[in-house]
Design an enzyme around this catalytic site. Structure first.
Site, PDB file in Angstrom:
ATOM      1  N   SER A  19       0.819  -1.220   0.000  1.00 26.67           N
ATOM      2  CA  SER A  19       0.000   0.000   0.000  1.00 26.67           C
ATOM      3  C   SER A  19       0.853   1.271   0.000  1.00 26.67           C
ATOM      4  CB  SER A  19      -0.984  -0.007   1.168  1.00 26.67           C
ATOM      5  OG  SER A  19      -0.337  -0.379   2.353  1.00 26.67           O
ATOM      6  N   PHE A  20       1.965   1.287   0.764  1.00 28.70           N
ATOM      7  CA  PHE A  20       2.815   2.480   0.820  1.00 28.70           C
ATOM      8  C   PHE A  20       3.595   2.633  -0.493  1.00 28.70           C
ATOM      9  CE2 PHE A  20       6.386   4.801   3.362  1.00 28.70           C
ATOM     10  CZ  PHE A  20       5.843   6.030   3.048  1.00 28.70           C
ATOM     11  N   GLY A 153       7.693   9.604   8.207  1.00 30.93           N
ATOM     12  CA  GLY A 153       6.768  10.631   8.665  1.00 30.93           C
ATOM     13  C   GLY A 153       5.380  10.062   8.821  1.00 30.93           C
ATOM     14  N   LYS A 208       8.202   4.462  17.235  1.00 24.00           N
ATOM     15  CA  LYS A 208       6.816   4.909  17.396  1.00 24.00           C
ATOM     16  C   LYS A 208       5.828   3.769  17.155  1.00 24.00           C
ATOM     17  CE  LYS A 208       4.715   4.924  13.438  1.00 24.00           C
ATOM     18  NZ  LYS A 208       5.155   4.395  12.376  1.00 24.00           N
ATOM     19  N   ASP A 261       4.709  11.479  13.547  1.00 21.02           N
ATOM     20  CA  ASP A 261       4.273  10.130  13.178  1.00 21.02           C
ATOM     21  C   ASP A 261       3.612   9.433  14.370  1.00 21.02           C
ATOM     22  OD1 ASP A 261       3.904   7.982  11.548  1.00 21.02           O
ATOM     23  OD2 ASP A 261       6.012   7.447  11.348  1.00 21.02           O
ATOM     24  N   ARG A 272      -1.620  -0.310  11.022  1.00 21.52           N
ATOM     25  CA  ARG A 272      -1.558  -1.758  11.293  1.00 21.52           C
ATOM     26  C   ARG A 272      -1.130  -2.029  12.738  1.00 21.52           C
ATOM     27  NH1 ARG A 272       0.310  -1.416   5.849  1.00 21.52           N
ATOM     28  NH2 ARG A 272       2.473  -1.158   6.458  1.00 21.52           N
ATOM     29  N   ASN A 273      -0.205  -1.212  13.249  1.00 26.26           N
ATOM     30  CA  ASN A 273       0.273  -1.427  14.616  1.00 26.26           C
ATOM     31  C   ASN A 273      -0.825  -1.131  15.637  1.00 26.26           C
ATOM     32  OD1 ASN A 273       3.248  -2.091  14.243  1.00 26.26           O
ATOM     33  ND2 ASN A 273       3.017  -0.257  13.000  1.00 26.26           N
ATOM     34  N   VAL A 296       2.492  -6.517   7.022  1.00 25.68           N
ATOM     35  CA  VAL A 296       3.184  -6.691   8.303  1.00 25.68           C
ATOM     36  C   VAL A 296       2.969  -5.488   9.227  1.00 25.68           C
ATOM     37  CG1 VAL A 296       5.488  -6.983   9.320  1.00 25.68           C
ATOM     38  CG2 VAL A 296       4.985  -7.958   7.078  1.00 25.68           C
ATOM     39  N   GLU A 298       5.003  -3.753  11.640  1.00 24.57           N
ATOM     40  CA  GLU A 298       6.440  -3.750  11.946  1.00 24.57           C
ATOM     41  C   GLU A 298       6.728  -3.724  13.449  1.00 24.57           C
ATOM     42  OE1 GLU A 298       8.923  -4.211  10.057  1.00 24.57           O
ATOM     43  OE2 GLU A 298       8.456  -3.547   8.029  1.00 24.57           O
TER      44      GLU A 298
END
Length: 352
Positions: A19-20, A153, A208, A261, A272-273, A296, A298
Site C-alpha cells: 500500500s505504501f 513521517g 513509534k 508520526d 496496522r500497529n 506486516v 512492523e
C-alpha cells in the site's frame, strides 16, 4: 555498464508495491515515468495490463518488471518500499546491479539483525547496538551505493492514496539526496522536509510503532483521551531515551518523523500497529491477528529486538518491556496497564 548519461528517458524506480509503495509510486508518477519492481509475475502483468496492483489503482505512466537488472539499468533513483522482514534479501538481490551513481531512498520503518550464521534472536537473547541494523545500514552493508536516504513521517497510505494533504521527511547525510527526494515528491498536497540525522529519523519511525500498538490496546480497552495523552507523552520520553541509546538525536524524535508520526499512528484505525493492539485488547491472540493481516505490523518485530537490546543497554523502557510481556509472555493487558500506572516516574520531562 551503461553510461549514466545515456539518452533514454530515465524512470524513477520503486521496489515493492504494497500500500505504501503504490502510494509513493503514484506521487512520483505525477512528475516522472515510474518503473516498479514486483516479485510475482501475476502482479507485474496486472500492473502492465490494467494499471493496478492487487486492486490498488496506479497511474498510467507506471510500468512493472520483476527483473532487478532492468530496474537498476533504467533508474538512477530507487525507492525501496518493502517490509523489514524481507528487506535484506531484496537488497541482496539488487546488489549486483547497483553502482555508486545510484541514489537510494527507503521507506521502511523496521530493523534487521546483524547476527552470525545460525544465530537467531531466540538463541542470542541479548543484542548490542552493533548487531542492530537500520535499513540504511543494510543498504550500505550489502551494496556499493553511497548516497542513501530514508523517507519517514506520518504517511498513512490510505490518505496518501486519496490525495489528502500530508508531509514527510527525507533524511540523509547527503544534501543531494534530500534535494533530489524533495524535487521528485513535493507537490501542493505533499510537503517534504529534510533532515541530516538519518539514524535518528529511522529510529524514530521504528520506535513509534511500539507506542502505536500500546495506543491501540488502550482504545480496545475502551479507555479515554486522558489515558492516551499519558501514553503518548510517556511514549515520547521512552522514544527519546531509546533513540539516544541507539544513536539518534533528540531533535529527530521531536520532529515530524518522531512525534508527528507518533500522534498520527496512535490515533488511527488505519495503522496496522494500532490495529494489533486494539485486537489484542479485545481478547484475540497474537497468532490469530497475524494470520489474517495482509501486511506486516512492523512494531511486533521491533518490540522483540528492542527488548533484547535493553538486556545489554542498562536502560529501562517500561512501555516496551510490558508490551513485550503482553505479546510474548501472556501478560494480561489490564495487568500491564496497572504496572505502568504504578511505575515510579517522578519527573515529567527529564531529557531537555
Amino acid at each position: 555498464m551503461d553510461s549514466k548519461n545515456s539518452t533514454e528517458a530515465k524512470y524513477i524506480g520503486v521496489v515493492g508495491v504494497g500500500s505504501f509503495g503504490a502510494a509513493i509510486a503514484n506521487i512520483l508518477a505525477a512528475k516522472n515515468p515510474v518503473m516498479v519492481y514486483a516479485r510475482k509475475q501475476e502482479v507485474v502483468d496486472e500492473i502492465n495490463s490494467s494499471h493496478s496492483a492487487q486492486g490498488k489503482a496506479l497511474a498510467k505512466n507506471i510500468i512493472a518488471s520483476n527483473d532487478p537488472a532492468q530496474l537498476c539499468k533504467s533508474c538512477d533513483v530507487l525507492f525501496f518500499m518493502i517490509p523489514s522482514s524481507g528487506f535484506q534479501e531484496v537488497v541482496k538481490t539488487f546488489s549486483p546491479y547497483l553502482f555508486p551513481y545510484h541514489l537510494i531512498i527507503h521507506g521502511t520503518k523496521g530493523l534487521c539483525l546483524n547476527l552470525k550464521s545460525g544465530e537467531t534472536l531466540e538463541t542470542v537473547k541479548k543484542i548490542k547496538r552493533s548487531q542492530i541494523l537500520t535499513m540504511s545500514e543494510v543498504i550500505l552493508q550489502e551494496t556499493v551505493a553511497v548516497r542513501v536516504g530514508c523517507l519517514a513521517g506520518p504517511n498513512l497510505s490510505k490518505e496518501l492514496a486519496q490525495g489528502q494533504p500530508a508531509a514527510t521527511v527525507i533524511a540523509s547525510k547527503y544534501n543531494e539526496v534530500i534535494l533530489e527526494g524533495q524535487s521528485l515528491l513535493r507537490s501542493e498536497k505533499f510537503q517534504v522536509y529534510g533532515n541530516s540525522d538519518i539514524i535518528g529519523v529511522e529510529i524514530s519511525g521504528v520506535l513509534k510503532n511500539i507506542i502505536a500498538i500500546a495506543s491501540g490496546a488502550l482504545a480496545g480497552l475502551g479507555l479515554g483521551e486522558n489515558a492516551k495523552g499519558l501514553l503518548v507523552s510517556r511514549g515520547m520520553v521512552e522514544m527519546i531515551h531509546l533513540g539516544n541509546a541507539l544513536g539518534g538525536s533528540i531533535k529527530s524524535v521531536m520532529g515530524l518523523a518522531g512525534i508527528g508520526d507518533l500522534v498520527t499512528t496512535c490515533n488511527s484505525i488505519h495503522s496496522r500497529n494500532f490495529t494489533v493492539g486494539y485486537r489484542l485488547a479485545k481478547g484475540e491472540t497474537l497468532d490469530s491477528i497475524l494470520a489474517d493481516m495482509e501486511e506486516v505490523a512492523e512494531g511486533i518485530n521491533t518490540v522483540r529486538i528492542i527488548k533484547a537490546f535493553l538486556e545489554t543497554a542498562d536502560l529501562r523502557a517500561p512501555i516496551t518491556e510490558n508490551l513485550y510481556r503482553v505479546l510474548f509472555d501472556d501478560l494480561e493487558i489490564e495487568d500491564a496497564l496497572q504496572f505502568l500506572m504504578k511505575y515510579p516516574f517522578n519527573v515529567d520531562v527529564d531529557f531537555v
